[in-house]
Structures are given as C-alpha cells and as structure tokens.
Write a protein that holds these residues in place. Structure first.
Motif, PDB file in Angstrom:
ATOM      1  N   GLU A   1      12.454   2.322 -12.404  1.00  0.00           N
ATOM      2  CA  GLU A   1      13.164   1.668 -13.714  1.00  0.00           C
ATOM      3  C   GLU A   1      12.209   0.445 -13.789  1.00  0.00           C
ATOM      4  O   GLU A   1      12.435  -0.605 -13.095  1.00  0.00           O
ATOM      5  CB  GLU A   1      14.489   1.501 -13.392  1.00  0.00           C
ATOM      6  N   THR A   2      11.824   0.246 -14.997  1.00  0.00           N
ATOM      7  CA  THR A   2      10.868  -0.934 -15.137  1.00  0.00           C
ATOM      8  C   THR A   2      11.291  -1.773 -16.538  1.00  0.00           C
ATOM      9  O   THR A   2      10.701  -2.667 -16.804  1.00  0.00           O
ATOM     10  CB  THR A   2       9.341  -0.813 -15.404  1.00  0.00           C
ATOM     11  N   GLU A   3      12.460  -0.962 -17.125  1.00  0.00           N
ATOM     12  CA  GLU A   3      12.871  -1.950 -18.410  1.00  0.00           C
ATOM     13  C   GLU A   3      13.185  -3.162 -18.313  1.00  0.00           C
ATOM     14  O   GLU A   3      13.947  -3.526 -17.246  1.00  0.00           O
ATOM     15  CB  GLU A   3      14.023  -0.866 -18.921  1.00  0.00           C
ATOM     16  N   GLY A   4      12.756  -4.065 -19.202  1.00  0.00           N
ATOM     17  CA  GLY A   4      12.943  -5.695 -19.044  1.00  0.00           C
ATOM     18  C   GLY A   4      11.912  -6.168 -18.186  1.00  0.00           C
ATOM     19  O   GLY A   4      12.402  -7.359 -17.723  1.00  0.00           O
ATOM     20  N   HIS A   5      11.002  -5.505 -17.377  1.00  0.00           N
ATOM     21  CA  HIS A   5      10.343  -6.172 -16.631  1.00  0.00           C
ATOM     22  C   HIS A   5       8.957  -5.757 -16.650  1.00  0.00           C
ATOM     23  O   HIS A   5       8.441  -4.862 -17.214  1.00  0.00           O
ATOM     24  CB  HIS A   5      10.675  -5.462 -15.232  1.00  0.00           C
ATOM     25  N   ASP A   6       7.877  -6.883 -16.531  1.00  0.00           N
ATOM     26  CA  ASP A   6       6.661  -6.877 -16.826  1.00  0.00           C
ATOM     27  C   ASP A   6       5.739  -5.873 -15.692  1.00  0.00           C
ATOM     28  O   ASP A   6       5.191  -6.797 -14.931  1.00  0.00           O
ATOM     29  CB  ASP A   6       6.036  -8.113 -17.084  1.00  0.00           C
ATOM     30  N   ALA A   7       5.949  -4.770 -15.599  1.00  0.00           N
ATOM     31  CA  ALA A   7       5.161  -3.974 -14.508  1.00  0.00           C
ATOM     32  C   ALA A   7       3.861  -4.208 -14.565  1.00  0.00           C
ATOM     33  O   ALA A   7       3.336  -4.139 -13.640  1.00  0.00           O
ATOM     34  CB  ALA A   7       5.747  -2.498 -14.788  1.00  0.00           C
ATOM     35  N   GLY A   8       3.087  -4.388 -15.748  1.00  0.00           N
ATOM     36  CA  GLY A   8       1.768  -4.473 -15.963  1.00  0.00           C
ATOM     37  C   GLY A   8       1.343  -5.632 -15.212  1.00  0.00           C
ATOM     38  O   GLY A   8       0.277  -5.641 -14.519  1.00  0.00           O
ATOM     39  N   ALA A   9       2.057  -6.763 -15.202  1.00  0.00           N
ATOM     40  CA  ALA A   9       1.686  -7.881 -14.764  1.00  0.00           C
ATOM     41  C   ALA A   9       1.715  -7.837 -13.066  1.00  0.00           C
ATOM     42  O   ALA A   9       1.000  -8.287 -12.198  1.00  0.00           O
ATOM     43  CB  ALA A   9       2.736  -9.002 -15.009  1.00  0.00           C
ATOM     44  N   ASP A  10       2.748  -7.094 -12.735  1.00  0.00           N
ATOM     45  CA  ASP A  10       2.941  -6.763 -11.491  1.00  0.00           C
ATOM     46  C   ASP A  10       1.589  -6.042 -10.835  1.00  0.00           C
ATOM     47  O   ASP A  10       1.443  -6.186  -9.738  1.00  0.00           O
ATOM     48  CB  ASP A  10       4.213  -6.027 -10.923  1.00  0.00           C
ATOM     49  N   VAL A  11       1.122  -5.035 -11.538  1.00  0.00           N
ATOM     50  CA  VAL A  11       0.163  -4.063 -11.057  1.00  0.00           C
ATOM     51  C   VAL A  11      -1.248  -5.084 -11.091  1.00  0.00           C
ATOM     52  O   VAL A  11      -1.825  -4.999  -9.991  1.00  0.00           O
ATOM     53  CB  VAL A  11      -0.057  -2.951 -12.139  1.00  0.00           C
ATOM     54  N   ASP A  12      -1.268  -5.775 -11.996  1.00  0.00           N
ATOM     55  CA  ASP A  12      -2.665  -6.686 -11.836  1.00  0.00           C
ATOM     56  C   ASP A  12      -2.354  -7.889 -10.638  1.00  0.00           C
ATOM     57  O   ASP A  12      -3.330  -7.919 -10.160  1.00  0.00           O
ATOM     58  CB  ASP A  12      -2.337  -7.456 -13.333  1.00  0.00           C
ATOM     59  N   GLU A  13      -1.145  -8.276 -10.298  1.00  0.00           N
ATOM     60  CA  GLU A  13      -1.225  -9.072  -9.139  1.00  0.00           C
ATOM     61  C   GLU A  13      -1.199  -8.343  -7.926  1.00  0.00           C
ATOM     62  O   GLU A  13      -2.064  -8.750  -7.011  1.00  0.00           O
ATOM     63  CB  GLU A  13       0.302  -9.810  -9.280  1.00  0.00           C
ATOM     64  N   PHE A  14      -0.831  -7.086  -8.026  1.00  0.00           N
ATOM     65  CA  PHE A  14      -1.187  -6.315  -6.607  1.00  0.00           C
ATOM     66  C   PHE A  14      -2.504  -6.000  -6.714  1.00  0.00           C
ATOM     67  O   PHE A  14      -3.170  -6.056  -5.515  1.00  0.00           O
ATOM     68  CB  PHE A  14      -0.193  -5.199  -6.869  1.00  0.00           C
ATOM     69  N   VAL A  15      -3.330  -5.656  -7.670  1.00  0.00           N
ATOM     70  CA  VAL A  15      -4.619  -5.361  -7.503  1.00  0.00           C
ATOM     71  C   VAL A  15      -5.501  -6.388  -7.182  1.00  0.00           C
ATOM     72  O   VAL A  15      -6.524  -6.346  -6.491  1.00  0.00           O
ATOM     73  CB  VAL A  15      -5.048  -4.803  -8.944  1.00  0.00           C
ATOM     74  N   LEU A  16      -5.264  -7.801  -7.684  1.00  0.00           N
ATOM     75  CA  LEU A  16      -5.749  -8.834  -7.228  1.00  0.00           C
ATOM     76  C   LEU A  16      -5.591  -9.199  -6.024  1.00  0.00           C
ATOM     77  O   LEU A  16      -6.550  -9.686  -5.177  1.00  0.00           O
ATOM     78  CB  LEU A  16      -5.349 -10.267  -8.260  1.00  0.00           C
ATOM     79  N   GLN A  17      -4.491  -8.815  -5.304  1.00  0.00           N
ATOM     80  CA  GLN A  17      -4.632  -9.047  -3.783  1.00  0.00           C
ATOM     81  C   GLN A  17      -5.387  -8.101  -3.202  1.00  0.00           C
ATOM     82  O   GLN A  17      -5.773  -8.395  -1.995  1.00  0.00           O
ATOM     83  CB  GLN A  17      -2.931  -8.643  -3.350  1.00  0.00           C
ATOM     84  N   LEU A  18      -5.480  -6.696  -3.614  1.00  0.00           N
ATOM     85  CA  LEU A  18      -6.261  -5.884  -2.973  1.00  0.00           C
ATOM     86  C   LEU A  18      -7.669  -6.338  -3.010  1.00  0.00           C
ATOM     87  O   LEU A  18      -8.544  -6.238  -2.166  1.00  0.00           O
ATOM     88  CB  LEU A  18      -6.128  -4.582  -3.777  1.00  0.00           C
ATOM     89  N   GLU A  19      -8.285  -6.921  -4.331  1.00  0.00           N
ATOM     90  CA  GLU A  19      -9.371  -7.450  -4.508  1.00  0.00           C
ATOM     91  C   GLU A  19      -9.743  -8.630  -3.426  1.00  0.00           C
ATOM     92  O   GLU A  19     -10.922  -8.704  -2.717  1.00  0.00           O
ATOM     93  CB  GLU A  19      -9.606  -8.089  -5.773  1.00  0.00           C
ATOM     94  N   ARG A  20      -8.993  -9.267  -3.198  1.00  0.00           N
ATOM     95  CA  ARG A  20      -8.855 -10.477  -2.254  1.00  0.00           C
ATOM     96  C   ARG A  20      -9.236  -9.836  -0.864  1.00  0.00           C
ATOM     97  O   ARG A  20      -9.844 -10.663   0.092  1.00  0.00           O
ATOM     98  CB  ARG A  20      -7.601 -11.488  -2.154  1.00  0.00           C
ATOM     99  N   HIS A  21      -8.737  -8.918  -0.468  1.00  0.00           N
ATOM    100  CA  HIS A  21      -8.777  -8.130   0.899  1.00  0.00           C
ATOM    101  C   HIS A  21     -10.158  -7.317   0.907  1.00  0.00           C
ATOM    102  O   HIS A  21     -10.031  -6.681   1.657  1.00  0.00           O
ATOM    103  CB  HIS A  21      -7.718  -7.523   1.265  1.00  0.00           C
ATOM    104  N   ASP A  22     -10.709  -7.179  -0.128  1.00  0.00           N
ATOM    105  CA  ASP A  22     -12.028  -6.432  -0.381  1.00  0.00           C
ATOM    106  C   ASP A  22     -11.453  -4.965  -0.184  1.00  0.00           C
ATOM    107  O   ASP A  22     -12.270  -3.912   0.122  1.00  0.00           O
ATOM    108  CB  ASP A  22     -12.811  -6.680   0.931  1.00  0.00           C
ATOM    109  N   ILE A  23     -10.375  -4.556  -0.564  1.00  0.00           N
ATOM    110  CA  ILE A  23      -9.890  -3.146  -0.401  1.00  0.00           C
ATOM    111  C   ILE A  23     -10.364  -2.555  -1.876  1.00  0.00           C
ATOM    112  O   ILE A  23     -10.751  -1.340  -1.756  1.00  0.00           O
ATOM    113  CB  ILE A  23      -8.314  -3.036  -0.155  1.00  0.00           C
ATOM    114  N   VAL A  24     -10.342  -3.333  -2.942  1.00  0.00           N
ATOM    115  CA  VAL A  24     -11.037  -2.732  -4.074  1.00  0.00           C
ATOM    116  C   VAL A  24     -12.034  -3.763  -4.266  1.00  0.00           C
ATOM    117  O   VAL A  24     -11.663  -4.815  -4.157  1.00  0.00           O
ATOM    118  CB  VAL A  24     -10.088  -2.403  -5.427  1.00  0.00           C
ATOM    119  N   ALA A  25     -13.096  -3.168  -5.076  1.00  0.00           N
ATOM    120  CA  ALA A  25     -14.426  -4.278  -5.488  1.00  0.00           C
ATOM    121  C   ALA A  25     -13.896  -5.100  -6.538  1.00  0.00           C
ATOM    122  O   ALA A  25     -13.010  -4.752  -7.518  1.00  0.00           O
ATOM    123  CB  ALA A  25     -15.183  -3.208  -5.823  1.00  0.00           C
ATOM    124  N   ARG A  26     -14.168  -6.180  -6.368  1.00  0.00           N
ATOM    125  CA  ARG A  26     -14.030  -7.456  -7.325  1.00  0.00           C
ATOM    126  C   ARG A  26     -14.617  -6.983  -8.654  1.00  0.00           C
ATOM    127  O   ARG A  26     -15.924  -6.579  -8.795  1.00  0.00           O
ATOM    128  CB  ARG A  26     -14.416  -8.660  -7.082  1.00  0.00           C
TER     129      ARG A  26
END
Lengths: 385, 90
Positions: free
Chosen positions: B58-83
C-alpha cells in the motif's frame, strides 16, 4: 596417487593465543584432507605453546631453540628430531624462521627433509623495506613508504609519507602515528621490540582483505583464497572472517606471483581504498593463522604445499566456496602435568606408540610423576603456614 | 575493476539476508528492499521495480518512487549495482 609410506610432516608455530601462530591451522588443514595419512611432528619454542596440548594435532612434539640462538643449534636440533622420529617435509610457519631454514635447505635436502620455500632473494623482494619496488615490477599499488634508521628522520618523513602513517617493525608490529610526538613514541617502541630499520607507511582508508596463497616458484599461482576480516581483536588481528571472490584481488595475487616467482606459501594483505583499488600493505612469507579456512572452503593450501615439497603430483584444488566463514573460539585445553613435564624435562613429547627403538628406550626411561595439588595436600600445606 | 555490478553474484536468502561474495559485505533487507533487489537482479528497470512495489504494498500518499531511488543509490554506494553517471538504472 598412493604413497609408498605415510609422510612425516614437521610443522612449526604451535603458539595459539589471541595472536596465534599459523601452525595449528596448518596441522588442522593437513588432517582435514582425506588423502593425509601421515604423522605430524610439532616443533615448538615453548613448553606452554598451546597447540601442543590438543592431542589430535601433533603426534610428537619437540622443543626447538629460537632461531636467534644460532643456526648451528637449530640444525643440530632438527637433526636430532629427524633421527628420533623422522621428518619427510618441513613446513615452517614463522617469519623469523625463514632466513635460517632457507640457508639450511641444501643440508636438509641431503638429510631427506624437503621444504617448499622462497629463495632468500624472493624473501627480500616482499620485505616491507622493499615493498614499493612491486609498483614497477608487478604493477601493483603500494602506499607511500619510507625506511628510516634514525629517529631524527621522523622530523621530515611526513614530506614523503603524509600523516597519519603506520610505524612498522621490519618483521612485526605496527603503530599508528598522527603527528611527530606519536611517531617518535612509536619509533622507539618498535625499535625496542623489533630493532632497526623501521618502516613508515601511509595509512590508507578502506576495507582490509587478506589472501592466503601458494606460488609454484615459476611465476604461477597454485591456489589462493581471499578473505575479509569481519571481527578484529584489540591488537587488530582477525578473529572472524569470510572468504570472498573478487577477481581483482586474485589478479593482485597473480601479479605478485608472476613478478617475484614466489615459491611456497604467503599471505597478501591489501586494502580496498575508497576508489575500489587494492593497495598492497604487506606480504607475509608464510601461511596465516586462519589458513585452515582454505581447507574448509575447498582449496586446501597447506596440503598442496606439503605435496609440492614432497615432489608429489598435486591433488585437484578448488574452486573454493566464497561465503565460507571462520570465527575463532577460546577453549581451555585440559592435559596431564606429564605432558608439560615431558617437554620441560626432556624437551620432547612422544605420543606415538609405533616409533623407533630409541623412542621405546626413551619411553621406558620416562618416570611417572606423583600427583600434586590434591585438595587434601593443599589444605595441609595451608595449615602448616 | 571492482566498480562493476555485483548484482548477479549476490547470495540472497528468502528472509532478506544478502551476502556479497565479492566484497564480503552482508546486508539485511526488509520486504520492500527485497522486492526491488530481486527485480533489478531479474533485469527489470527501476520503473518496473517501482510497479512491483506498488503492486505488493500500500503506497497511497507515499512517494514510493523516491524510496526506490534512495534504495538504488545505496546499492550503488555498495557497488551492488553499477553507478550510472546519467542517473538512470543500468
């Protein structure tokens, strides 16, 4: 390939405190291999080296003179051990033993004692003093380093090696210095313990990785298992670690082997800096204490070193399993005082029963010790005081 | 070079425990993070990962897109996904 007879393998470095020597790990790895059917001769430097007291490690144990007592004494003692129980392969595990044992290698070979060790020249190439030469010869990244032999050099060394830096002994020991006062204190402490020269090495921020590896002596890599330390003691020694598989780290290891034509075991210490590059911190010319993990991960490097020394065809190695962990535990090892007495009294502990005639005579001469420290005795002694 | 993605190398348990065998790093993910990571590992884009999160939570009223972006950024910092220098998911 079956052997004509089981090998008798001598292993040094049985001290196993919170900064353990590698001998216990090497012996556990050898015994872990299904092809190992031989006997272990433990060579210890102190009757209280804790690895002696685990009965499933060494079949026989002999006290050795410290290498600092001279090569003649060391050779004479090795000859005695060889005459008493026999040694086919010698696997030394301490840095300080290597120059002497390398020098003795032709004599040992003539006796039938085989080793698989670097040459003195290779040993010098990886020394902390000359580590930066690997930048050019192996294309490796090495932190800025300076070698100093006088405390006055510390006043200007930061122009070449910026603070903070480590002040290291040529063999062991490292102290972090953030300024001149700390550098001077570290210098004197390291010199008092390990002598001159002293190595000053730039501190690199990042995560530390270690690789246990064996080189074939011709520039090739026999096998390697890299590990990330996940828990450190207050001395900075790894208390837990996990095997990793980073192709770049293995490439660093291959480059070192290729450049030096390293022969035998080593431990490569590297730090992965903030840019993801590995910087070579040290190369230790022997197995590390955590080497047993190489066996449990599927690449039994002590067994490979034993086979190479013995001139055997290598059993297949690896691939190792990344994710294999080790965590050290402290155990109280219980033993009879007879064990300690045998070493303190005669300098040897012969556990095997099917030994030579001289062993049988020796065994017959061993006296039984009276029980000491019974509660009743202790009470009566206390009352007498 | 260690800056390549480690996404395919990861060992991931059903409960969300993640082991990166290249660096030795370990992580514990919540359910949302696990959905995103599994999606990226399956070759889906960031937008497709977001759709999977929205379908499951349930994501109504919540910026799920921003959460996904933030999470992907963390994955990048740990070299889990390419920057990705352009900000997109590679």
């Amino acid at each position: 390939m079956s052997r004509k007879r089981p090998l008798r393998v001598a292993v040094t470095g049985l001290n196993a405190t919170d900064n353990p020597a590698p001998g216990v790990g090497v012996i556990r790895a050898l015994r872990h291999h299904p092809g190992f059917d031989g006997q272990i001769v433990g060579l210890a430097y102190d009757a209280l080296d804790s690895g002696i007291y685990a009965p499933d490690l060494a079949d026989n144990v002999f006290l050795m003179p410290y290498p600092s007592q001279g090569l003649d004494a060391y050779e004479a003692r090795l000859r005695y051990v060889h005459e008493t129980v026999g040694i086919d392969v010698l696997l030394p595990t301490l840095d300080s033993e290597l120059p002497g044992i390398i020098a003795l290698e032709p004599k040992l070979r003539a006796l039938g004692i085989k080793t698989f060790l670097p040459t003195q020249q290779q040993l010098d190439l990886r020394s902390k003093v000359r580590l930066t030469s690997l930048r050019e010869s192996a294309g490796l990244r090495v932190p800025e380093t300076a070698v100093i032999s006088d405390a006055s050099q510390l006043a200007t060394v930061h122009e070449r090696v910026p603070y903070p830096f480590y002040v290291k002994g040529a063999y062991y020991g490292a102290q972090l210095a953030r300024g001149l006062d700390e550098a001077l204190a570290a210098f004197h402490k390291v010199v008092a313990q390990w002598g001159l020269p002293v190595v000053v090495q730039q501190r690199i921020d990042g995560e530390e990785y270690d690789v246990v590896a064996v080189g074939d002596g011709e520039g090739g890599l026999v096998g390697a298992v890299p590990m990330k330390k996940t828990l450190l003691t207050d001395k900075g020694k790894g208390w837990a670690g996990v095997a990793v598989r980073d192709p770049e780290l293995l490439e660093v290891t291959r480059a070192f082997m290729h450049a030096t034509k390293w022969r035998g075991p080593c431990e490569i210490e590297a730090i992965r800096d903030r840019d993801g590059h590995y910087q070579l911190l040290e190369v230790n010319p022997r197995f590390p204490a955590w080497v047993y993990m190489s066996a449990t991960a599927g690449e039994n490097l002590p067994y490979a070193a034993m086979q190479l020394a013995a001139g055997e065809v290598l059993d297949p190695l690896g691939p190792y399993r990344a994710g294999t962990m080790f965590v050290r535990i402290s155990l109280d090892q219980y033993a009879s005082i007879d064990t300690f007495a045998a070493l303190a009294d005669k300098g040897e502990l012969l556990r095997e029963q099917h030994a030579t005639q001289s062993f049988g005579e020796h065994e017959g001469e061993r006296r039984s010790l009276p029980l000491v420290g019974r509660p009743q005795d202790a009470r009566s002694q206390g009352a007498a005081r | 070079m260690s800056k390549q993605s480690h996404l395919r190398d990861l060992a991931i348990s059903e409960s969300g425990f993640v082991f990166d065998p290249v660096t030795g790093a370990t992580f514990t993910l919540n359910g949302t993070g696990l959905v995103i990571l599994q999606a990226l590992r399956a070759g889906k884009t960031r937008a497709e990962a977001l759709k999977l999160v929205e379908a499951e939570y349930e994501t109504e009223g919540h910026d799920a897109g921003a959460d996904v972006d933030e999470f992907v950024l963390q994955l990048e910092r740990h070299d889990i996904v390419a920057r990705d220098p352009e900000g997109g998911q590679s």
